[in-house]
Design a protein around this motif. Structure first.
Motif, short mmCIF file in Angstrom:
data_model
loop_
_atom_site.label_atom_id
_atom_site.label_comp_id
_atom_site.label_asym_id
_atom_site.label_seq_id
_atom_site.Cartn_x
_atom_site.Cartn_y
_atom_site.Cartn_z
N ASP A 1 12.09 -56.30 32.71
CA ASP A 1 11.36 -57.40 32.89
C ASP A 1 9.94 -57.15 33.12
O ASP A 1 9.04 -58.19 33.78
N ALA B 1 7.00 -59.78 32.19
CA ALA B 1 6.76 -61.03 32.94
C ALA B 1 6.27 -60.47 34.20
O ALA B 1 5.41 -61.30 34.73
N ARG B 2 6.52 -59.22 34.77
CA ARG B 2 5.69 -58.91 35.90
C ARG B 2 3.97 -58.90 35.67
O ARG B 2 3.26 -59.19 36.60
N ARG C 1 2.60 -60.69 33.38
CA ARG C 1 2.07 -62.11 33.06
C ARG C 1 1.85 -62.74 34.67
O ARG C 1 0.98 -63.51 34.77
N GLU C 2 2.85 -62.41 35.59
CA GLU C 2 2.55 -62.90 36.91
C GLU C 2 1.03 -62.50 37.44
O GLU C 2 0.40 -63.43 38.15
N ALA D 1 3.52 -59.47 27.36
CA ALA D 1 2.61 -59.24 28.11
C ALA D 1 1.23 -59.45 27.49
O ALA D 1 0.18 -59.59 28.39
#
Length: 312
Positions: free
Chosen positions: A200, A203-204, A206-207, A229
């Protein structure tokens, strides 16, 4: 002439000492007496036969190895260089048949070598050419501007680590992935933001950067999994030929270091950056050349940080 190669493709045990003929020295070429040859993941594909179909040479032995360092032993006709016989040099090798880095004497185009960084051993210098030039090529392909954001996967590895360090010299903001045990290392290399590696990781990233990053160097070979990303129209470089999924106008560049195999000025620039403290040479362990099989076993066991090097 001693070399480490295979006469039949297979696992690490297939590697053994072989006798190979000396290579003739042609115009524009130099001869290097090899003292150190780095072991890279790509070498395992040469050993196990994955690359056999690409090699124009069909008869064994096949000698892996894309990085060498040693002593400049001979300079061919027509070579223009400020290097002198006896100088310690490092070089990049494009393997074919018995022409690979794991041999005690090799002939290379003069554009494939540069002087060993001042204060560096041949062992340390041998870890720079292939991965350093691959990182340089990846950044050149993406052509990001100072202030833009670059994500790097596999940042604790040799390619990823060089990308992080080179990117920071060019004014980029770097977000990089790392396992928990590697977080301090990746920060020391210069990453501005470190996220936990894993399936993931996009997603990390994008956070941390909700709009997506401007570029991504995928050193961990996650391919499609990391594309989310990157912002629409962003740039991606890959190291195993992946060309993207054709969506969101991403600019995907498979990076093949052969394109830079005779970019002597680029290799010499890397030398200068080591001397300036901008790049770090990382050696994990050395092995006598005769123990090449053990070096490949160690590499394939995973968890190596820095590079394994064969010594002659």
């Amino acid at each position: 002439m001693r070399a480490v190669g295979v006469t039949e493709f297979g696992g690490p045990e297939a590697l053994h000492l072989v006798d190979v003929p000396a290579e003739p020295l042609g115009p524009g070429q130099v001869r290097v007496r090899v003292t150190a040859a780095t072991v890279n993941p790509t070498d395992t594909y040469s050993r196990n036969g994955t690359y056999a179909g690409r090699d124009p040479v069909k008869e064994p032995p096949f000698v892996p190895g894309m990085d060498v360092a040693g002593v400049l032993a001979e300079i061919g006709e027509g070579v223009q260089t400020d290097l002198e016989v006896g100088a310690h040099v490092m070089g990049i090798v494009v393997p074919s048949g018995a022409h690979g880095g794991y041999r005690e004497d090799i002939v290379l185009p003069v554009g494939s070598i540069a002087r060993v960084p001042a204060g560096a051993s041949d062992v340390a210098a041998s870890t720079l050419p292939m991965n350093g030039l691959t990182a340089r090529l990846a950044l050149d392909k993406m052509a990001l501007r100072p202030g833009q954001v670059l994500a790097v996967t596999g940042a604790a590895g040799a390619f990823g680590g060089y990308v992080v360090q080179l990117a920071k010299t060019e004014g980029l903001t770097v977000v990089a992935d790392a396992a928990e045990a590697d977080e301090d290392l990746v920060r020391e290399l210069g990453a501005d933001v470190v996220v936990r590696r894993g399936d993931d990781v996009a997603a990390r990233i994008r956070e941390q950067f909700p709009d997506g990053v401007d570029g991504l160097a995928d050193g961990s070979v996650q391919d499609a999994a990391v594309l989310p990303a990157v912002k629409d129209g962003g740039a991606v470089t890959t190291v195993r030929g992946y060309r993207g999924d054709g969506q969101r106008d991403l600019r995907v560049f498979p990076v093949l270091v052969r394109e830079y195999a005779q970019e002597g000025a680029a290799l010499d620039r890397l030398r200068a950056q080591v001397e300036a403290g901008e790049l770090t040479l990382r050696v994990a362990q050395t092995f006598p050349a005769a123990d090449g099989a053990e070096a490949h076993r160690r590499l394939e066991a995973g968890g190596v940080r820095g590079r394994l090097v064969l010594t002659f």
